[in-house]
Design a protein around this motif. Structure first.
Motif, PDB file in Angstrom:
ATOM      1  N   LEU A   4      38.996  51.349  73.460  1.00  0.00           N
ATOM      2  CA  LEU A   4      38.784  51.531  72.123  1.00  0.00           C
ATOM      3  C   LEU A   4      40.042  51.000  71.386  1.00  0.00           C
ATOM      4  CD1 LEU A   4      37.386  53.002  69.746  1.00  0.00           C
ATOM      5  CD2 LEU A   4      38.640  54.985  70.389  1.00  0.00           C
ATOM      6  N   THR A   5      40.175  50.283  70.359  1.00  0.00           N
ATOM      7  CA  THR A   5      41.203  49.682  69.732  1.00  0.00           C
ATOM      8  C   THR A   5      41.126  49.649  68.125  1.00  0.00           C
ATOM      9  OG1 THR A   5      42.408  47.326  69.571  1.00  0.00           O
ATOM     10  CG2 THR A   5      40.204  47.382  69.594  1.00  0.00           C
ATOM     11  N   ASP A   6      42.396  50.034  67.578  1.00  0.00           N
ATOM     12  CA  ASP A   6      42.753  49.948  66.332  1.00  0.00           C
ATOM     13  C   ASP A   6      43.406  48.702  65.868  1.00  0.00           C
ATOM     14  OD1 ASP A   6      44.988  50.487  66.818  1.00  0.00           O
ATOM     15  OD2 ASP A   6      44.902  52.630  65.980  1.00  0.00           O
ATOM     16  N   SER A  12      46.915  47.888  72.084  1.00  0.00           N
ATOM     17  CA  SER A  12      47.066  46.558  72.696  1.00  0.00           C
ATOM     18  C   SER A  12      47.850  46.943  74.089  1.00  0.00           C
ATOM     19  CB  SER A  12      48.265  45.585  71.855  1.00  0.00           C
ATOM     20  OG  SER A  12      47.694  45.374  70.645  1.00  0.00           O
ATOM     21  N   VAL A  13      48.563  47.839  74.301  1.00  0.00           N
ATOM     22  CA  VAL A  13      49.456  48.176  75.414  1.00  0.00           C
ATOM     23  C   VAL A  13      48.073  48.875  76.324  1.00  0.00           C
ATOM     24  CG1 VAL A  13      50.903  49.952  76.773  1.00  0.00           C
ATOM     25  CG2 VAL A  13      51.426  48.713  74.624  1.00  0.00           C
ATOM     26  N   VAL A  31      35.562  45.815  74.266  1.00  0.00           N
ATOM     27  CA  VAL A  31      36.724  46.230  73.449  1.00  0.00           C
ATOM     28  C   VAL A  31      36.064  46.503  72.189  1.00  0.00           C
ATOM     29  CG1 VAL A  31      38.868  45.548  72.363  1.00  0.00           C
ATOM     30  CG2 VAL A  31      38.325  44.482  74.770  1.00  0.00           C
ATOM     31  N   VAL A  32      36.079  47.660  71.780  1.00  0.00           N
ATOM     32  CA  VAL A  32      35.341  48.552  70.687  1.00  0.00           C
ATOM     33  C   VAL A  32      36.403  48.827  69.459  1.00  0.00           C
ATOM     34  CG1 VAL A  32      33.782  50.281  69.836  1.00  0.00           C
ATOM     35  CG2 VAL A  32      33.348  49.286  71.984  1.00  0.00           C
ATOM     36  N   HIS A  33      36.025  48.282  68.458  1.00  0.00           N
ATOM     37  CA  HIS A  33      36.919  48.840  67.121  1.00  0.00           C
ATOM     38  C   HIS A  33      35.832  49.555  66.349  1.00  0.00           C
ATOM     39  CE1 HIS A  33      39.137  48.968  63.520  1.00  0.00           C
ATOM     40  NE2 HIS A  33      38.161  48.406  62.861  1.00  0.00           N
ATOM     41  N   ALA A  34      36.119  50.997  66.108  1.00  0.00           N
ATOM     42  CA  ALA A  34      35.499  51.859  65.201  1.00  0.00           C
ATOM     43  C   ALA A  34      35.969  51.571  63.706  1.00  0.00           C
ATOM     44  CB  ALA A  34      35.335  53.298  65.510  1.00  0.00           C
ATOM     45  N   SER A  50      42.493  50.648  61.223  1.00  0.00           N
ATOM     46  CA  SER A  50      42.958  49.538  60.802  1.00  0.00           C
ATOM     47  C   SER A  50      42.258  48.887  59.282  1.00  0.00           C
ATOM     48  CB  SER A  50      42.261  48.596  61.874  1.00  0.00           C
ATOM     49  OG  SER A  50      42.682  47.050  61.414  1.00  0.00           O
ATOM     50  N   SER A  51      43.391  48.383  58.498  1.00  0.00           N
ATOM     51  CA  SER A  51      42.848  48.030  57.193  1.00  0.00           C
ATOM     52  C   SER A  51      42.194  46.427  57.321  1.00  0.00           C
ATOM     53  CB  SER A  51      44.059  47.934  56.152  1.00  0.00           C
ATOM     54  OG  SER A  51      45.102  47.194  56.797  1.00  0.00           O
ATOM     55  N   LEU A  52      42.150  45.716  58.497  1.00  0.00           N
ATOM     56  CA  LEU A  52      41.450  44.553  58.588  1.00  0.00           C
ATOM     57  C   LEU A  52      40.346  44.365  57.996  1.00  0.00           C
ATOM     58  CD1 LEU A  52      42.533  43.308  62.130  1.00  0.00           C
ATOM     59  CD2 LEU A  52      43.813  42.791  60.105  1.00  0.00           C
ATOM     60  N   SER A  53      40.028  43.223  57.180  1.00  0.00           N
ATOM     61  CA  SER A  53      38.954  42.928  56.681  1.00  0.00           C
ATOM     62  C   SER A  53      37.720  42.544  57.764  1.00  0.00           C
ATOM     63  CB  SER A  53      38.744  42.008  55.653  1.00  0.00           C
ATOM     64  OG  SER A  53      39.411  40.644  56.192  1.00  0.00           O
TER      65      SER A  53
END
Length: 269
Positions: A4-6, A12-13, A31-34, A50-53
């Motif tokens: 799980l990644t944000d 990242s670690v 690798v999953v981003h919710a 995460s505020s990434l578009s």
């Protein structure tokens, strides 16, 4: 393995550590981003986002997975973290769910709510929680298995643990903690592990260790020092996930404070 990644540094670690672990296991990474896009999302109060578009997420994924020693597939899932990750676990049946622990905070434990703790309550599953200081590039070899001496079963997860021990050529130390010195509980703890065959074919099984401490969590944290062990395994019983006092459980204390990665193995009822 489902990671799980944000897109923040702790995640990242955790990804780098998961890749190091996956290499000897011959495992692949998902690798999953919710992504949560609701204006009033209660999880935003307790889980980092995460505020990434949408346009920025793909380059971010590419940067995360570049140079990993194992194949990695990326995916963005939309909605509640708890619901979407639980659904992904049911769909993909990974061997492990991996996530990073946020940077240490001065907030009291009673007020802390993390993704790991909430996921364990919502969908008990083998979960590896990686602290932000965990070293990448070196597979764990010295493992600390903490048990309470009560009988337990890992069900279908037992074979995964045996495979992990065997492939890593791990040295396993079995730990029991009690408030007073006692030899009998130590032997009982060792017997509970041998009974379910976790150490079958293991050539480097250390003798069980007993620590006197005021609480099981305090004893495990005392033993689980980075210079002595690379990974801690803890058995989480169903009662650990019930009620509002979950944050006072041994599992919660370890996930919040352990200096080395913690692998939580849900005991089967």
């Amino acid at each position: 393995m489902l990671v799980l990644t944000d897109f923040h540094q702790p995640a990242s670690v955790a990804l780098a550590y998961a890749a190091t672990l996956a290499q000897p296991l011959g495992a692949r990474l998902l690798v999953v981003h919710a992504h949560r896009n609701a204006l009033l999302d209660p999880e935003l109060l307790t889980v980092s986002d995460s505020s990434l578009s949408a346009q920025a997420r793909q380059p971010a994924f590419a940067s995360l997975t570049r140079g990993l020693p194992v194949p990695a597939v990326t995916e963005t899932i939309h909605g509640s973290v708890l619901a979407t990750v639980a659904a992904a676990l049911r769909r993909d049946h990974p061997e492990l769910l991996v996530l990073g622990r946020p940077t240490d905070s001065s907030t009291p434990d009673e007020l802390v709510s993390t993704t790991a703790l909430d996921l364990l309550r919502a969908a008990p599953y083998p979960m590896l929680v990686v602290p932000p200081t965990a070293p990448a590039g070196r597979a764990p070899r010295r493992l600390l298995l903490a048990v309470d001496g009560e009988s337990f079963s890992l069900g279908r997860y037992a074979s995964m643990v045996r495979h992990l021990f065997r492939v890593l050529k791990a040295e396993v130390t079995i730990l029991h903690v009690s408030p007073t010195p006692a030899a009998t509980p130590l032997q009982t703890a060792l017997a509970s592990v041998l009974r379910i065959g976790l150490t079958i074919d293991l050539t480097r099984l250390s003798l069980a260790r007993h620590i006197v401490a005021s609480s099981p969590a305090a004893g495990i944290l005392q033993a689980a020092q980075p210079g002595e062990f690379d990974l801690v395994l803890v058995i989480a019983r169903p009662r650990s996930f019930l009620g509002k006092r979950f944050h006072h459980s041994v599992t919660a204390k370890l996930l919040l404070h352990c200096a080395v990665p913690v692998l939580v193995l849900p005991a089967q009822a």
